[in-house]
Design a protein around this motif. Sequence first.
Motif, PDB file in Angstrom:
ATOM      1  N   TYR A 238       0.801  -1.225  -0.164  1.00 12.05           N
ATOM      2  CA  TYR A 238      -0.102   0.136  -0.066  1.00 12.05           C
ATOM      3  C   TYR A 238       1.154   1.407  -0.096  1.00 12.05           C
ATOM      4  N   GLY A 239       0.565   2.236  -0.712  1.00  8.29           N
ATOM      5  CA  GLY A 239       1.396   3.410  -0.918  1.00  8.29           C
ATOM      6  C   GLY A 239       0.600   4.694  -0.719  1.00  8.29           C
ATOM      7  N   CYS A 240       1.275   5.778  -0.343  1.00 11.96           N
ATOM      8  CA  CYS A 240       0.582   7.044  -0.150  1.00 11.96           C
ATOM      9  C   CYS A 240       1.768   8.059  -0.362  1.00 11.96           C
ATOM     10  N   GLY A 241       1.169   9.206  -0.818  1.00 14.72           N
ATOM     11  CA  GLY A 241       2.285  10.445  -0.870  1.00 14.72           C
ATOM     12  C   GLY A 241       2.621  10.732  -2.273  1.00 14.72           C
ATOM     13  N   LEU A 242       3.773  11.292  -2.386  1.00  9.46           N
ATOM     14  CA  LEU A 242       4.536  11.966  -3.685  1.00  9.46           C
ATOM     15  C   LEU A 242       4.866  10.601  -4.485  1.00  9.46           C
ATOM     16  N   ASN A 243       4.652  10.722  -5.870  1.00 12.95           N
ATOM     17  CA  ASN A 243       4.952   9.660  -6.691  1.00 12.95           C
ATOM     18  C   ASN A 243       5.861  10.084  -7.979  1.00 12.95           C
ATOM     19  N   LYS A 244       6.743  11.331  -7.432  1.00 14.45           N
ATOM     20  CA  LYS A 244       7.510  11.886  -8.520  1.00 14.45           C
ATOM     21  C   LYS A 244       8.334  10.765  -9.219  1.00 14.45           C
ATOM     22  N   TYR A 245       8.878   9.772  -8.620  1.00 11.93           N
ATOM     23  CA  TYR A 245       9.665   8.895  -9.291  1.00 11.93           C
ATOM     24  C   TYR A 245       9.162   7.386  -9.287  1.00 11.93           C
ATOM     25  N   GLY A 246       7.789   7.404  -9.248  1.00 12.04           N
ATOM     26  CA  GLY A 246       7.061   6.031  -9.277  1.00 12.04           C
ATOM     27  C   GLY A 246       7.201   5.062  -8.318  1.00 12.04           C
ATOM     28  N   LEU A 248       5.082   4.680  -6.050  1.00  9.31           N
ATOM     29  CA  LEU A 248       3.907   4.049  -5.749  1.00  9.31           C
ATOM     30  C   LEU A 248       3.598   3.245  -6.832  1.00  9.31           C
ATOM     31  N   CYS A 249       4.569   2.735  -7.639  1.00  8.94           N
ATOM     32  CA  CYS A 249       4.491   1.557  -8.698  1.00  8.94           C
ATOM     33  C   CYS A 249       3.220   2.246  -9.943  1.00  8.94           C
ATOM     34  N   HIS A 250       3.415   3.519  -9.784  1.00  7.63           N
ATOM     35  CA  HIS A 250       2.530   4.116 -11.065  1.00  7.63           C
ATOM     36  C   HIS A 250       3.453   5.026 -11.814  1.00  7.63           C
ATOM     37  N   ALA A 251       3.286   5.045 -13.014  1.00  2.38           N
ATOM     38  CA  ALA A 251       4.106   6.336 -13.817  1.00  2.38           C
ATOM     39  C   ALA A 251       3.660   7.662 -13.051  1.00  2.38           C
ATOM     40  N   PRO A 252       4.503   8.772 -12.985  1.00  2.59           N
ATOM     41  CA  PRO A 252       4.007  10.035 -12.327  1.00  2.59           C
ATOM     42  C   PRO A 252       2.951  10.543 -13.032  1.00  2.59           C
ATOM     43  N   GLN A 253       2.890  10.438 -14.477  1.00  2.00           N
ATOM     44  CA  GLN A 253       1.688  11.342 -14.807  1.00  2.00           C
ATOM     45  C   GLN A 253       0.223  10.574 -14.701  1.00  2.00           C
ATOM     46  N   PHE A 258      -4.740  11.178 -11.173  1.00  2.00           N
ATOM     47  CA  PHE A 258      -5.610  10.565 -10.262  1.00  2.00           C
ATOM     48  C   PHE A 258      -5.074  10.740  -8.834  1.00  2.00           C
ATOM     49  N   GLN A 259      -5.439  12.072  -8.300  1.00  2.00           N
ATOM     50  CA  GLN A 259      -4.844  12.382  -7.299  1.00  2.00           C
ATOM     51  C   GLN A 259      -5.103  11.452  -5.982  1.00  2.00           C
ATOM     52  N   GLY A 260      -6.496  10.723  -6.064  1.00  2.00           N
ATOM     53  CA  GLY A 260      -6.827   9.972  -4.858  1.00  2.00           C
ATOM     54  C   GLY A 260      -5.925   8.807  -4.517  1.00  2.00           C
ATOM     55  N   PHE A 261      -5.150   8.624  -5.603  1.00  2.00           N
ATOM     56  CA  PHE A 261      -4.203   7.352  -5.233  1.00  2.00           C
ATOM     57  C   PHE A 261      -3.123   7.870  -4.291  1.00  2.00           C
ATOM     58  N   ALA A 262      -2.791   9.103  -4.453  1.00  2.00           N
ATOM     59  CA  ALA A 262      -1.427   9.670  -3.788  1.00  2.00           C
ATOM     60  C   ALA A 262      -2.054  10.089  -2.402  1.00  2.00           C
ATOM     61  N   ARG A 309      20.346  -1.612 -10.929  1.00  2.14           N
ATOM     62  CA  ARG A 309      20.095  -2.247 -12.187  1.00  2.14           C
ATOM     63  C   ARG A 309      19.688  -1.169 -13.372  1.00  2.14           C
ATOM     64  N   ASP A 310      19.539  -1.517 -14.560  1.00  5.09           N
ATOM     65  CA  ASP A 310      19.082  -0.805 -15.620  1.00  5.09           C
ATOM     66  C   ASP A 310      17.931  -0.289 -15.712  1.00  5.09           C
ATOM     67  N   SER A 311      17.283   0.578 -16.041  1.00  7.24           N
ATOM     68  CA  SER A 311      15.808   0.842 -15.983  1.00  7.24           C
ATOM     69  C   SER A 311      15.721   1.357 -17.540  1.00  7.24           C
ATOM     70  N   TYR A 312      14.406   1.230 -17.973  1.00  9.73           N
ATOM     71  CA  TYR A 312      14.063   1.772 -19.430  1.00  9.73           C
ATOM     72  C   TYR A 312      14.172   3.175 -19.428  1.00  9.73           C
ATOM     73  N   ASN A 313      13.564   3.819 -18.656  1.00  7.81           N
ATOM     74  CA  ASN A 313      13.636   5.152 -18.311  1.00  7.81           C
ATOM     75  C   ASN A 313      14.964   5.454 -17.483  1.00  7.81           C
ATOM     76  N   PRO A 314      15.779   6.139 -17.947  1.00  9.35           N
ATOM     77  CA  PRO A 314      17.184   6.421 -17.017  1.00  9.35           C
ATOM     78  C   PRO A 314      16.983   7.056 -15.754  1.00  9.35           C
ATOM     79  N   LYS A 315      15.828   7.724 -15.550  1.00  9.10           N
ATOM     80  CA  LYS A 315      15.348   8.335 -14.242  1.00  9.10           C
ATOM     81  C   LYS A 315      14.736   7.690 -13.029  1.00  9.10           C
ATOM     82  N   PHE A 316      13.934   6.418 -13.591  1.00 11.00           N
ATOM     83  CA  PHE A 316      13.089   6.055 -12.704  1.00 11.00           C
ATOM     84  C   PHE A 316      12.572   4.860 -13.212  1.00 11.00           C
ATOM     85  N   ASP A 317      12.023   3.788 -12.320  1.00  7.68           N
ATOM     86  CA  ASP A 317      11.147   2.351 -12.895  1.00  7.68           C
ATOM     87  C   ASP A 317      10.126   2.344 -12.004  1.00  7.68           C
TER      88      ASP A 317
END
Length: 403
Positions: A238-246, A248-253, A258-262, A309-317
């Motif tokens: 379960y997650g809560c808060g800022l998701n700038k770098y994913g 919360l296991c969701h892409a930041p956008q 969907f602000q309710g998730f954060a 490890r490597d990630s498809y997006n170099p900034k987060f996964d």
Amino acid sequence: MKIWAWGANTNAQCGLGYCSEQVSSPTLVPVQFKCPKNPNKIRTFADYPDILPLKVAGGASETVLLVENIPFTEPFEWKSNFVILPYPKMRDISCGWDFSLYLSNEGNLHSRGNNSHCQLGRVLPEGSKSDKQWDHNNFAEDPTDQSVGLDLAQVAAGLRHGAVISSHLELLVWGNNSQNQIGPSTRPGPDEPISQKIIATPREATVLDFPAGFHTGFTQVACGKDFTIACDQEGWLYGCGLNKYGCLCHAPQDVKGFQGFASIFEKIPNRSFPGNIADLKCGWGHCLALLDTGKVVTWGRNDFGQLGRDSYNPKFDVEPKPIVLPESIVSIACGSEHSLALGESGAVYAWGWNEHDNCGVPNRQYGNVTTDSIRYPIRVPFPEPVKVEVVGCGAGTSFAVSL
């Protein structure tokens, strides 16, 4: 018992008795003291082999070591940069940026340090302001028992918020809530700030339980800079808060739309792990899960190699994935942007941000790579053969305790 430290040391947080920009490799911490009965004899941990390390935690400028079997029953003089805190015996510790949280063996919450955002779990003194960091009125040097009437089992500290798990598997949260890192408060207590940006005293987290009865209680909790992750009995996160770098296991956008998730603790859907979660740790923007199979899974921020490890997006996964380590892992720890893993052989592995040599190798001199980041786990080199029992991190500092 031997304590090893390396990394940032501008506030003497390595415990070496001096300040320096950094300590580039594991260095033995000189712990010496003398008892009144034998003032001419200097003693070390080697004189007390029954003392065992349990946990080490650090913040930006302070380090706390939790041990058991201390035999001292009278005052003594320390000859090092460590002191024994005059607190009850503790079962768990955690450090935020400039505060520390403790759980006593009786299951009570104690706290000390900066209280600018009620991160100590206390109501702000009259006249103090939540945006002042080191104001005299909101800096508490002494520990205060903040028992919430529950038998508390685990504690975690973020940048300026805290969380505990009770023996009844309840999740309680408090402190700074500017990024919804502890969720909404629907039960404000007396004399507490009206603003939902600060929750002054521990209260049960608001969890979206759908379908009703699905949520069965929490067993693990970890705090990042501006988010909180918890694991329930069934292994769901379960997650809560800022998701700038994913984190919360969701892409930041996705979360932005969907602000309710954060803003409320909600189950992170469809996240399968190759094993059950045995431990959970968070840095400022990355997450680690240690599985009962000895594997380590990572997700979140990765611009300094925080995921190992490597990630498809170099900034987060946003997708939790295992990292490659040469052996089964028994313990993990996170600094602000780096991590440690302890292998079953007693070897220590490090990766991530290395600006202060907090990965145990000189910055910009590892192999032929010119970088201040270690993108894949490396074995930390010690100056002598050791079998490490406990690892821990401060924001930019690393620790290992061997017997």
